[in-house]
Design an enzyme around this catalytic site. Structure first.
Site, short mmCIF file in Angstrom:
data_model
loop_
_atom_site.label_atom_id
_atom_site.label_comp_id
_atom_site.label_asym_id
_atom_site.label_seq_id
_atom_site.Cartn_x
_atom_site.Cartn_y
_atom_site.Cartn_z
N ASN A 257 0.84 -1.19 0.00
CA ASN A 257 0.00 0.00 0.00
C ASN A 257 0.87 1.24 0.00
O ASN A 257 2.04 1.19 0.40
CB ASN A 257 -0.92 0.03 1.23
CG ASN A 257 -0.15 0.25 2.52
OD1 ASN A 257 0.46 -0.67 3.04
ND2 ASN A 257 -0.19 1.48 3.03
N CYS A 258 0.32 2.35 -0.49
CA CYS A 258 0.93 3.65 -0.30
C CYS A 258 0.02 4.43 0.63
O CYS A 258 -0.80 3.84 1.33
CB CYS A 258 1.17 4.38 -1.63
SG CYS A 258 -0.31 4.70 -2.59
N MET A 259 0.09 5.73 0.63
CA MET A 259 -0.65 6.52 1.60
C MET A 259 -2.17 6.36 1.44
O MET A 259 -2.90 6.30 2.41
CB MET A 259 -0.26 7.99 1.45
CG MET A 259 -0.44 8.80 2.69
SD MET A 259 0.67 10.21 2.74
CE MET A 259 0.55 10.87 1.09
N THR A 260 -2.64 6.26 0.20
CA THR A 260 -4.09 6.23 -0.03
C THR A 260 -4.55 5.06 -0.89
O THR A 260 -5.73 4.92 -1.15
CB THR A 260 -4.54 7.53 -0.73
OG1 THR A 260 -3.82 7.66 -1.97
CG2 THR A 260 -4.26 8.74 0.14
N ARG A 261 -3.61 4.19 -1.34
CA ARG A 261 -3.99 3.16 -2.30
C ARG A 261 -3.49 1.77 -1.90
O ARG A 261 -2.39 1.62 -1.38
CB ARG A 261 -3.43 3.49 -3.69
CG ARG A 261 -3.83 4.87 -4.17
CD ARG A 261 -3.25 5.19 -5.54
NE ARG A 261 -3.53 6.57 -5.94
CZ ARG A 261 -3.40 7.04 -7.16
NH1 ARG A 261 -2.95 6.26 -8.13
NH2 ARG A 261 -3.71 8.29 -7.45
#
Length: 474
Positions: free
Chosen positions: A25-29
């Site tokens: 994951n990244c910050m929002t995805r």
């Protein structure tokens, strides 16, 4: 639908657990790489409750969930549902072969940007935290210098602790980059970290002096000095390490592998890295910084205004194309050479333009009695103010199409102001109001004013360009 239910639903829609190569994951995805894209039910994912959008690049999918939620769902997928960050299945070689072929078809530029993203995305939380701690440390020091706060006692201890935590990451950024680069290139992670450590080692100056590459009068102008080449040099160095390590391992007897492979790999790589890679990437970095200074740090206010406007206005289309991760090395180079980042604050205005556009659409939707859009905007605006733009982009401005561009045009005014006032950040991370603490103390007010200008610009242009029927018929 709670996070566990959402995770189970998404695993089902991506073709089940055995269709996944890796998940992170990244910050929002939630970012998932699959073996067979034909098994992924893209339309159903887009309409799943809790999903804000879907971005696809070959067999890599980015499911937009929003801040916090993306991490929680990713953890459930990996910890409870059995998805792994690196696929360790060797059994189904046909699926693995098909997946590798899909990746090989990827455009080289996008492949390079994707690799850079994979290196830096796991570091984003630490980058943000370090920037915040350094920002608060700098703010306390400034207030102490102005005698607003005491220069000893509690405030001195707090300032030192903040500085200690912040420098604990940013001071050794090259090492973390080396470790993550090794993960991507298939080198031993500890050895990748050693390449990063070599780049910031004190002996570099002594070596540079022996070869006549060190400028004692102006150390930063040296052909070779500590930190020369920055993280781009480290990434390239680790890539070379991965090639050398694999080549040596093929030729060394198993009984000697544990001793000879790391020793020879590091020795050969270090020679190439210090004497070739660091000077070459250092020259490239200096050239890049000089080129950016012409448009980003120009003394000419007209150039500053124009460049700030254009960069802010065009940033969101770059995000949609996934090109924004390619800017991370530029942020890092600026931080290393300038002690701060000037490009990030300018680009952060793009999200503020979306907020202003969304407010304008909300008023139009209220006028034409479109309650559905009003509901979407009301739910997405708080996140937008805090710098998380995906809910507004994928839920409002992009589906309406025109507002996506009017928001960018409005954001450009804030970007022009930010560039003109030379706002500088301690790090990079989320944009919006939460980014104020990571700005240099002297830049905090101007960053806030830039946001306000972008809010207003996005609102005004959208309100007068978007017609009632554009909103009523959606």
């Amino acid at each position: 639908m709670n996070n566990t239910e959402l995770a189970k639903k998404l695993v089902e829609l991506i073709g089940s657990k055995d269709n996944v190569l890796k998940a992170t994951n990244c910050m929002t995805r939630l970012r998932i790489t699959v073996k067979d894209p034909s098994r992924v039910k893209e339309a159903e994912i887009k309409t799943t409750e809790g999903v804000l959008g879907l971005v696809k690049e070959n067999n890599a999918y980015q499911i937009v969930l929003g801040p916090g939620k993306a991490k929680k769902v990713a953890d459930i997928c990996t910890d409870e549902l059995g998805l792994t960050k690196v696929n360790d299945s060797l059994g189904n070689w046909q699926d693995n072969k098909a997946a590798m072929k899909a990746l090989q078809k990827e455009h080289p530029v996008k492949k390079a940007i994707r690799t850079i993203a994979e290196i830096f995305i796991p570091l984003i939380p630490a980058i943000i935290a370090a920037g915040l701690f350094n920002g608060f440390s700098s703010l306390i020091s400034t207030l102490q210098g102005q005698q607003v706060l005491a220069s000893d006692g509690f405030w001195k201890v707090l300032q030192l602790i903040f500085s200690l935590i912040g420098s604990g990451f940013l001071g050794y950024f090259a090492i973390y980059t080396g470790i993550n680069s090794a993960k991507q290139f298939g080198a031993t992670e500890g050895m990748g970290g050693m390449i990063g450590a070599i780049s910031i080692g004190g002996n570099i100056v002594a070596i540079s002096t022996i070869f006549g590459l060190y400028n004692a009068e102006v150390p930063l102008n040296s052909i070779l000095t500590t930190g020369k080449g920055g993280i781009m040099g480290v990434i390239l160095g680790v890539w070379i390490l991965s090639k050398i390590e694999k080549a040596i391992r093929k030729r060394v007897p198993d009984v000697l592998d544990l001793i000879l492979t790391p020793f020879l790999s590091l020795f050969i790589t270090a020679l190439i890295f210090v004497l070739v890679i660091m000077p070459v990437t250092g020259f490239a970095s200096d050239l890049l910084v000089s080129g950016l200074s012409v448009i980003i740090d120009s003394a000419n206010p007209i150039v500053s205004v124009i460049s700030g406007y254009v960069l802010s206005a065009l940033f969101l289309p770059m995000v949609l194309l996934g090109l924004h991760h390619g800017l991370i090395p530029i942020y890092a180079i600026q931080l290393e050479t300038m002690g701060g980042v000037s490009l990030f604050p300018v680009l952060a205005m793009a999200g503020a333009g979306q907020v202003g556009a969304a407010i304008a659409i909300f008023l139009i939707a209220k006028r034409v009695d479109n309650k559905n859009i009003q509901k979407v905007i009301a739910g997405a605006l708080p996140a937008g103010f805090l710098g998380v733009g995906e809910p507004l982009i994928y839920g409002v401005t992009l589906p309406l199409f025109k507002p996506f561009f009017t928001a960018g045009l409005g954001a450009g005014f804030g970007g022009a102001y930010i560039m003109l006032t030379k706002v500088l950040a301690n790090a990079w991370g989320p944009s919006g109001l939460v980014a104020i603490p990571i700005m240099k103390p002297e830049s905090m007010l101007n960053f806030f004013l830039g946001l306000v200008i972008s809010y207003i610009g996005g609102f005004v242009i959208t309100y007068f360009v978007i017609k009632d029927e554009d909103v009523a018929n959606v």
